[in-house]
Design an enzyme around this catalytic site. Structure first.
Site, PDB file in Angstrom:
ATOM      1  N   GLU A  81       0.516  -0.809  -0.344  1.00 12.64           N
ATOM      2  CA  GLU A  81       0.101   0.115  -0.065  1.00 12.64           C
ATOM      3  C   GLU A  81       0.666   1.583  -0.038  1.00 12.64           C
ATOM      4  OE1 GLU A  81      -4.213   1.303   2.410  1.00 12.64           O
ATOM      5  OE2 GLU A  81      -2.618   1.054   3.547  1.00 12.64           O
ATOM      6  N   GLY A  91       2.473   1.986  10.682  1.00 12.83           N
ATOM      7  CA  GLY A  91       2.342   1.147  12.234  1.00 12.83           C
ATOM      8  C   GLY A  91       2.566   0.300  11.819  1.00 12.83           C
ATOM      9  N   MET A 117       0.092  -2.878   8.496  1.00 10.68           N
ATOM     10  CA  MET A 117      -0.348  -3.079   7.171  1.00 10.68           C
ATOM     11  C   MET A 117      -1.279  -4.552   7.536  1.00 10.68           C
ATOM     12  SD  MET A 117      -0.870  -2.083   4.405  1.00 10.68           S
ATOM     13  CE  MET A 117      -1.749  -2.821   2.871  1.00 10.68           C
ATOM     14  N   GLU A 118      -2.790  -3.862   6.915  1.00 11.39           N
ATOM     15  CA  GLU A 118      -3.365  -4.640   7.229  1.00 11.39           C
ATOM     16  C   GLU A 118      -3.837  -5.843   5.228  1.00 11.39           C
ATOM     17  OE1 GLU A 118      -5.779  -1.266   5.026  1.00 11.39           O
ATOM     18  OE2 GLU A 118      -4.007  -1.681   6.237  1.00 11.39           O
ATOM     19  N   ASN A 119      -3.133  -6.414   5.224  1.00  9.96           N
ATOM     20  CA  ASN A 119      -2.952  -7.580   4.413  1.00  9.96           C
ATOM     21  C   ASN A 119      -4.172  -8.700   5.337  1.00  9.96           C
ATOM     22  OD1 ASN A 119      -0.681  -6.234   3.242  1.00  9.96           O
ATOM     23  ND2 ASN A 119       0.337  -6.545   5.323  1.00  9.96           N
ATOM     24  N   HIS A 121      -7.156  -1.722  14.929  1.00 12.10           N
ATOM     25  CA  HIS A 121      -7.435  -1.334  13.723  1.00 12.10           C
ATOM     26  C   HIS A 121      -7.143  -1.830  12.429  1.00 12.10           C
ATOM     27  CE1 HIS A 121      -6.879   3.232  11.761  1.00 12.10           C
ATOM     28  NE2 HIS A 121      -6.218   1.725  10.636  1.00 12.10           N
ATOM     29  N   GLU A 122      -6.312  -2.897  12.554  1.00  9.13           N
ATOM     30  CA  GLU A 122      -6.138  -3.513  11.475  1.00  9.13           C
ATOM     31  C   GLU A 122      -6.851  -4.570  11.399  1.00  9.13           C
ATOM     32  OE1 GLU A 122      -3.656  -2.313   9.517  1.00  9.13           O
ATOM     33  OE2 GLU A 122      -3.608  -1.049  11.047  1.00  9.13           O
ATOM     34  N   HIS A 130     -10.146  -3.588   9.613  1.00  8.27           N
ATOM     35  CA  HIS A 130     -10.014  -3.065   7.973  1.00  8.27           C
ATOM     36  C   HIS A 130     -10.226  -4.451   7.233  1.00  8.27           C
ATOM     37  CE1 HIS A 130      -8.067   0.351   7.375  1.00  8.27           C
ATOM     38  NE2 HIS A 130      -7.104   0.313   8.173  1.00  8.27           N
ATOM     39  N   GLU A 188      -9.796   4.269   6.202  1.00 10.56           N
ATOM     40  CA  GLU A 188      -8.839   4.574   7.965  1.00 10.56           C
ATOM     41  C   GLU A 188      -9.564   5.396   9.163  1.00 10.56           C
ATOM     42  OE1 GLU A 188      -6.358   3.484   7.777  1.00 10.56           O
ATOM     43  OE2 GLU A 188      -5.227   2.329   5.832  1.00 10.56           O
TER      44      GLU A 188
END
Length: 850
Positions: free
Chosen positions: A127, A260, A262-264, A296-297, A300, A319
């Site tokens: 991203e 911080g 990443m929501e893969n 948070h992740e 997503h 986000e």
């Protein structure tokens, strides 16, 4: 005529779309290179003699299209400006289904994007638009497709992908790993991690295996992050009314990482400090931060991965929602943490930025992927999250959740735009959400609501708030006001929607109204300016305000000082009213504001008197609580102590307290864990560094190199930029320009040097002279170069502003145009604030001292 791909704003045509990728990557860890092959199932809506995909620095050796029973050999022509490759075929591919076969070679990236090395692993970060550095693909979020990926890696390497492992086959020194096919994903959500990692034991959550990974020596630090994921995943499923869709959940701590986390899909990657900790030594702030980032992740996985934005101008959909959702879920899990107060702290940063001319709307026009990276800021995350919270408060929790669920059901596995969300919320609530929301997300800035009270009658006015004195501009918002007040019957709330520039509101009061708070619960994204009489009422009843309301009052009054709408002496008078404050979150806000005054505004000749004022304000509270935590002491008391230590040790710099802090750190480092309560460690490290000598510098460097806990390691690293002895400050500067500081921490380290009164002048001279070196060092991590530019805003004087303006003009950074404009505007305001308030602060201190 130039081909459209010569334009950097080029967008892929929608007449050719991918449905499925079958991709194989052979990775050479030692050679830092890879070779790939894939077949892409396409759907064409019309004949096409060329197919355009994204690809950067990939050498494509084969391109064959199979369609309508025939095969066409293609010729690959790179288009550097648009980061694409044009595959030209000798005759048109007919409409309908086709399969594109590709083969290519590439090299790992030197920075922190694409496929890159990070300590013991090679990991991807795609991203916003870096999948194209590993796979030739349709690298825009609207082109969702399923991915069936396999890799060939060294036989002793672990390989993780988006899906569960279907098979492993070892042959000689190599291993082939095949991952399960994913649901439809945008390319930026595809991920791989290969190398030396150790994993916690998997825990099943409603049939989903959850596992947390780290470098083998850090495996003991994974338990808390694993616990968070196990706790919040079912809560998210319940909120959305949809099961988790990606088969398994791996969380990986990466030693060098630009963002911080990443929501893969199914394979979330984190900075180590955002995932790993030791619960026995971690501060509560660390635990809250890890819980918030993990949640948070995982949010997503629904908002972003299951339903994905159509284009980057709706990045905020991903986000902002994940930001808001993380706090909501963590608060439900651990209500005693009061995490909404941390949300308010982050919201304050967004309000500060949003008061600039150089702000941007939550939903901004994004022309290309490079511009998308500039959208990862506090407006997109924190302002967006605050507006969602405000809308939820206006609609009610149940109608809001039902709208979210309907949106998920309708757009699952596909893409959506902002209006799709607003329409779903409007249908569930029967409210005009589209109008309300678009007024907040499509225009920049926020309102200042002015409040004047006469009895139970309020005169309200709104206008756009600017932090620069005398600025004005268009802007009107539908402001959902929560008016909290006290009358003869007690404390009440009254809700109104302020649509016009001005309105009169009559409170439903019984008897005399004693005070009114115009942002009840501090849930609104707006500033409030109280008439002096209304402000005096609040000051006399601070104990009746909720902590969030007291925090917002301090923040709003400081914002008015910045805008020259309130005298700085009145703000300091307000601060004195908080001498008996016991809530740690309010103390944090107060200490932060006074630290900013001390750092930026106080003349050197007035600094001792200002430090005496801070000591007098907070000293009595610290005498009550002391250094030592009592058995069974609640978190609130521990955090109150930490705020007071920061006030007295870092702002007031009381010699006796600093000396005790240094002594306790030494005992802690010698093995006495009880000498320093976990919430005090960071402040003790800073106090020790500021007063430290060469031996201390060497010891902190050794501690940094030996430490395994990422939070402690980062503290020791940042301490090396905070020594105030000029010679040791120079040593810190040398570290910044060497290879000692990890790339992920470089901007923070440089920011610490620029904030250091002893280091900043020499370092600033060096930074100007060597800026191109910094640009080169961060070229593979553009977000970090933006952070370096933002850090320049720490410099306080007019000559610094002039030099920074010249630097940004001589060395323009395309990926940081917005950040540069915001930094210079903020510096200009800070300089003017310093010049405007330095004298009045000195006179106020002189009067206080008498």
């Amino acid at each position: 005529m130039a081909h459209p791909t010569s334009d950097r704003d080029f967008r892929l045509p929608t007449t050719v779309r991918p449905a499925r990728y079958r991709a194989h990557l052979s990775i050479e860890l030692d050679g830092r290179s890879f070779a790939g092959r894939q077949s892409v199932e396409l759907v064409l809506s019309e004949p096409a003699q060329e197919v355009v995909l994204h690809a950067v620095d990939l050498e494509i050796s084969r391109a064959v299209c199979h369609a309508a029973g025939g095969s066409l050999e293609g010729r690959a022509e790179p288009a550097k400006a648009s980061e694409t490759v044009v595959l030209r075929f000798p005759e048109p591919i007919p409409p309908g289904s086709a399969t594109l076969e590709l083969a290519w070679r590439g090299k790992m990236c030197e920075g922190l994007r694409g496929l890159y090395h990070a300590g013991p692993v090679a990991v991807t970060q795609f991203e916003a638009a870096d999948a194209r550095r590993v796979f030739p693909c349709f690298d825009e979020p609207a082109f969702k497709a399923s991915w069936k990926v396999s890799v060939e890696v060294p036989r002793d390497a672990l390989a993780l992908g988006n899906g569960p492992v279907e098979s492993e086959q070892v042959e000689g020194g190599r291993k082939r790993v095949v991952f399960a096919e994913t649901p439809p994903l945008s390319s930026y959500l595809v991920a791989l991690c290969v190398g030396r990692l150790a994993g916690a034991e998997p825990i099943g959550v409603r049939g989903v295996p959850v596992r947390t990974w780290a470098a083998p020596e850090k495996l003991p630090l994974t338990a808390f992050g694993q616990e968070v994921a196990v706790e919040v995943l079912p809560r998210l499923e319940d909120y959305f009314g949809l099961p988790y869709a990606f088969g398994k959940l791996d969380q990986v701590a990466v030693p060098d990482f630009e963002a911080g986390a990443m929501e893969n899909a199914g394979l979330v990657t984190f900075r180590e400090v955002a995932l790993l900790l030791d619960p026995s030594t971690a501060s509560l702030a660390q635990k809250k931060r890890v819980a918030e980032v993990v949640t948070h992740e995982l949010a997503h996985m629904w908002f972003g991965n299951w339903v994905t934005m159509q284009w980057w101008d709706d990045l905020w959909l991903n986000e902002a929602f994940a930001t808001w959702m993380a706090f909501k879920v963590v608060d439900g899990w651990m209500p005693g943490w009061r995490v909404w107060l941390e949300f308010d702290t982050a919201k304050a940063a967004a309000l500060h930025l949003d008061a600039l001319r150089a702000t941007h709307p939550i939903r901004s026009v994004v022309k290309n992927a490079a511009e998308a990276t500039e959208s990862f800021d506090v407006i997109t995350y924190e302002k967006g999250g605050a507006v969602l919270r405000m809308i939820e408060g206006y609609l009610g929790e149940e109608p809001f959740r039902e709208g979210i669920r309907a949106y998920m059901r309708k757009h699952g596995r596909a893409n959506a735009v902002a209006d799709d969300l607003w329409n779903a919320l409007g249908e569930s609530s029967r409210q005009p959400v589209l109008e309300l929301a678009n007024d907040w997300i499509r225009q920049p800035g926020h309102p200042l609501v002015s409040v004047r009270r006469s009895g139970s009658r309020l005169q309200l006015e709104q206008r756009r708030f600017f932090s620069a004195p005398g600025e004005s501009g268009p802007g009107r918002w539908p402001v959902p006001l929560v008016l909290r007040f006290q009358d003869g019957a007690g404390v009440k709330e009254h809700r109104v929607l302020l649509r016009d520039r001005a309105a009169e509101v009559v409170l439903p009061a019984e008897g005399e109204v004693r005070w009114v708070c115009a942002n009840g619960g501090a849930t609104g994204f707006y500033r409030v300016a109280y008439h002096p009489d209304a402000l005096a009422d609040l000051r006399q009843h601070l104990d009746r305000l909720a902590p969030a309301e007291r925090i917002q009052l301090i923040a709003d009054e400081w914002a008015l000082v910045r805008a020259a709408e309130r005298e700085v002496g009145l703000f300091l008078d307000l601060c004195t009213a908080f001498g008996a404050e016991k809530d740690h979150a309010v103390l944090d806000e107060l200490v932060g504001r006074l630290a900013a005054v001390e750092h930026r505004l106080v003349a050197d000749s007035d600094r001792p008197r200002f430090q005496s004022f801070v000591a007098a304000l907070f000293g009595p509270r610290f005498e009550e609580i002391g250094w030592n935590a009592q058995p069974g002491e609640p978190d609130e008391a521990r955090l109150r102590r930490a705020a007071l230590v920061r006030a007295l040790g870092l702002v007031a710099r009381l010699p006796a307290l600093v000396e005790e802090g240094v002594s306790r750190l030494d005992r802690f480092l010698a093995g006495d864990a009880r000498a320093l309560e976990p919430n005090l460690h960071e402040a003790a490290v800073v106090m020790t560094a500021r007063a430290g000598d060469g031996a201390r510098f060497d010891s902190f460097r050794a501690l940094y190199e030996a430490e395994r806990d990422p939070a402690f390691q980062r503290r020791y690293l940042m301490a090396l930029a905070q020594f105030e002895d000029p010679g040791l400050a120079r040593r810190g500067e040398d570290l910044a320009f060497g290879r000692f500081v990890p790339l992920q921490d470089l901007a923070s380290f440089m920011g610490a040097l620029l904030a250091n009164r002893s280091a900043r002048e020499a370092f600033w001279v060096e930074l100007q002279a060597r800026f191109e070196e910094v640009r080169t060092a961060t070229s593979g991590a553009p977000m970090l170069l933006r952070r370096v530019i933002e850090a320049i805003g720490q410099l306080p004087e007019r000559r610094h502003l002039e030099e920074a303006t010249t630097l940004c003009a001589v060395h323009p950074v395309e990926a940081a145009r917005q950040a540069a404009a915001q930094t210079l505007e903020r510096m200009r305001q800070d300089v003017e604030l310093r010049e405007r308030t330095q004298g009045p602060i000195g006179r106020w201190l002189a009067a206080w001292g008498r």
